[in-house]
Motif scaffolding. Structure first.
Motif, PDB file in Angstrom:
ATOM      1  N   ASP A 120      13.162   9.688  67.797  1.00 46.36           N
ATOM      2  CA  ASP A 120      12.843   9.417  69.199  1.00 46.36           C
ATOM      3  C   ASP A 120      13.702  10.267  70.120  1.00 46.36           C
ATOM      4  N   ASN A 121      14.988  10.445  69.746  1.00 50.48           N
ATOM      5  CA  ASN A 121      15.856  11.304  70.554  1.00 50.48           C
ATOM      6  C   ASN A 121      15.285  12.708  70.613  1.00 50.48           C
ATOM      7  N   GLN A 122      14.781  13.212  69.494  1.00 53.16           N
ATOM      8  CA  GLN A 122      14.226  14.559  69.470  1.00 53.16           C
ATOM      9  C   GLN A 122      13.012  14.662  70.382  1.00 53.16           C
ATOM     10  N   ARG A 142      22.718  17.567  74.915  1.00 51.92           N
ATOM     11  CA  ARG A 142      21.956  17.249  73.703  1.00 51.92           C
ATOM     12  C   ARG A 142      22.718  17.523  72.411  1.00 51.92           C
ATOM     13  N   GLU A 143      23.460  18.608  72.343  1.00 50.94           N
ATOM     14  CA  GLU A 143      24.164  18.928  71.100  1.00 50.94           C
ATOM     15  C   GLU A 143      25.195  17.870  70.759  1.00 50.94           C
ATOM     16  N   VAL A 144      25.942  17.434  71.752  1.00 53.85           N
ATOM     17  CA  VAL A 144      26.938  16.382  71.535  1.00 53.85           C
ATOM     18  C   VAL A 144      26.238  15.070  71.169  1.00 53.85           C
ATOM     19  N   LEU A 145      25.167  14.748  71.869  1.00 52.34           N
ATOM     20  CA  LEU A 145      24.437  13.514  71.609  1.00 52.34           C
ATOM     21  C   LEU A 145      23.810  13.499  70.223  1.00 52.34           C
ATOM     22  N   GLN A 146      23.302  14.618  69.776  1.00 53.25           N
ATOM     23  CA  GLN A 146      22.663  14.675  68.465  1.00 53.25           C
ATOM     24  C   GLN A 146      23.688  14.645  67.340  1.00 53.25           C
ATOM     25  N   ALA A 147      24.897  15.122  67.604  1.00 52.75           N
ATOM     26  CA  ALA A 147      25.931  15.155  66.577  1.00 52.75           C
ATOM     27  C   ALA A 147      26.542  13.786  66.326  1.00 52.75           C
TER      28      ALA A 147
END
Length: 84
Positions: free
Chosen positions: A3-5, A78-83
């Protein structure tokens, strides 16, 4: 995470689509953003967007005319959130 993606895929279009930016600036809630995203073919629940707002220390509501800026700030993280 899927869902985040979907949220990030949708948010990636904001800066390059003036019409989408204008639409988003007419709304103030995650529910309304999710509805616009669905119209554009991106499916995610408002709860996913609210969680991302919280993780970015963004208020759950946007003042009139500022939703695009709030969403762009989330997208830029987004990069921090996805990590995490």
């Amino acid at each position: 995470m899927q869902d985040n993606q979907a949220v990030f895929d949708f948010l990636s279009h904001i800066q390059s689509d003036p019409g989408l930016r204008a639409k988003l600036n007419e709304v103030c809630t995650a529910d309304e953003v999710a509805a616009i995203a669905a119209e554009e073919g991106f499916r995610f629940t408002p709860a996913v967007l609210l969680e991302l707002f919280e993780r970015c220390n963004e208020a759950p509501l946007a003042r009139s005319g500022l939703m695009d800026e709030k969403l762009i700030r989330v997208y830029l993280q987004r990069e921090v959130l996805q990590a995490s």
